[in-house]
Motif scaffolding. Structure first.
Motif, PDB file in Angstrom:
ATOM      1  N   THR A 174       0.835  -1.197   0.000  1.00 10.20           N
ATOM      2  CA  THR A 174       0.000   0.000   0.000  1.00 10.20           C
ATOM      3  C   THR A 174       0.870   1.247   0.000  1.00 10.20           C
ATOM      4  O   THR A 174       1.782   1.362   0.823  1.00 10.20           O
ATOM      5  N   GLU A 175       0.566   2.162  -0.913  1.00 12.48           N
ATOM      6  CA  GLU A 175       1.305   3.422  -0.949  1.00 12.48           C
ATOM      7  C   GLU A 175       0.749   4.352   0.114  1.00 12.48           C
ATOM      8  O   GLU A 175      -0.441   4.643   0.145  1.00 12.48           O
ATOM      9  N   THR A 192       5.793   2.709   0.082  1.00 13.71           N
ATOM     10  CA  THR A 192       5.026   1.496  -0.163  1.00 13.71           C
ATOM     11  C   THR A 192       5.305   0.491   0.948  1.00 13.71           C
ATOM     12  O   THR A 192       6.430   0.050   1.126  1.00 13.71           O
ATOM     13  N   LEU A 193       4.257   0.175   1.718  1.00 10.19           N
ATOM     14  CA  LEU A 193       4.416  -0.685   2.893  1.00 10.19           C
ATOM     15  C   LEU A 193       3.474  -1.886   2.837  1.00 10.19           C
ATOM     16  O   LEU A 193       2.390  -1.813   2.259  1.00 10.19           O
ATOM     17  N   PRO A 194       3.875  -3.001   3.463  1.00 15.34           N
ATOM     18  CA  PRO A 194       3.040  -4.204   3.442  1.00 15.34           C
ATOM     19  C   PRO A 194       1.966  -4.189   4.541  1.00 15.34           C
ATOM     20  O   PRO A 194       2.223  -4.550   5.684  1.00 15.34           O
ATOM     21  N   GLY A 236      -9.494  -4.158  10.739  1.00 16.57           N
ATOM     22  CA  GLY A 236      -8.620  -3.065  10.347  1.00 16.57           C
ATOM     23  C   GLY A 236      -7.498  -3.566   9.473  1.00 16.57           C
ATOM     24  O   GLY A 236      -7.578  -4.653   8.898  1.00 16.57           O
ATOM     25  N   THR A 237      -6.452  -2.761   9.389  1.00 22.87           N
ATOM     26  CA  THR A 237      -5.262  -3.165   8.654  1.00 22.87           C
ATOM     27  C   THR A 237      -4.074  -3.079   9.594  1.00 22.87           C
ATOM     28  O   THR A 237      -4.031  -2.240  10.495  1.00 22.87           O
ATOM     29  N   GLY A 238      -3.131  -3.961   9.390  1.00 19.50           N
ATOM     30  CA  GLY A 238      -1.932  -3.971  10.210  1.00 19.50           C
ATOM     31  C   GLY A 238      -0.697  -3.948   9.340  1.00 19.50           C
ATOM     32  O   GLY A 238      -0.691  -4.523   8.243  1.00 19.50           O
ATOM     33  N   LEU A 239       0.328  -3.283   9.812  1.00 19.18           N
ATOM     34  CA  LEU A 239       1.606  -3.253   9.105  1.00 19.18           C
ATOM     35  C   LEU A 239       2.353  -4.544   9.408  1.00 19.18           C
ATOM     36  O   LEU A 239       2.575  -4.883  10.571  1.00 19.18           O
TER      37      LEU A 239
END
Length: 107
Positions: free
Chosen positions: A10-11, A21-23, A38-41
């Motif tokens: 994801t940018e 840009t991270l996963p 949610g979303t997590g790094l």
């Protein structure tokens, strides 16, 4: 059961180019009878999971009542930290237990 799934990077900030840009991956966290999506790094080099304080509250956790102590290292070693164990589910994989830390006060 599926043994692999691909997630797009994801940018976060287009001004940073490739560095932004991270996963991130979709995740559902559960505690007692509450759940949050949610979303997590995904940080495979990290030695600690961090949960925003407010998310813990939304799940019904009282951070100050957690009894599982977590030793922190480096510049965080002077802080007292406690862990909250949550059930975490990514996509269709089986849930796993993850411990998240929060710093409570200075030592």
């Amino acid at each position: 059961m599926v043994d692999k799934v691909r997630f797009a990077f994801t940018e976060v900030d287009s001004n940073l180019g490739a560095l932004s840009t991270l996963p991130y991956l979709p995740i559902t966290l559960s505690y007692r009878n509450q759940s949050l999506r949610g979303t997590g790094l995904l940080d495979s080099g990290s030695s600690v999971n961090v949960l925003p304080y407010e998310m813990g509250l939304e799940l019904g956790a009282v951070w100050e009542r957690q009894t599982l102590a977590v030793p922190l290292g480096g510049n965080l070693s002077r802080f007292e930290a406690r862990a909250l164990v949550l059930s975490a589910t990514v996509e269709q994989f089986l849930p796993v237990e993850l411990a998240f830390e929060v710093s409570l006060k200075r030592r």
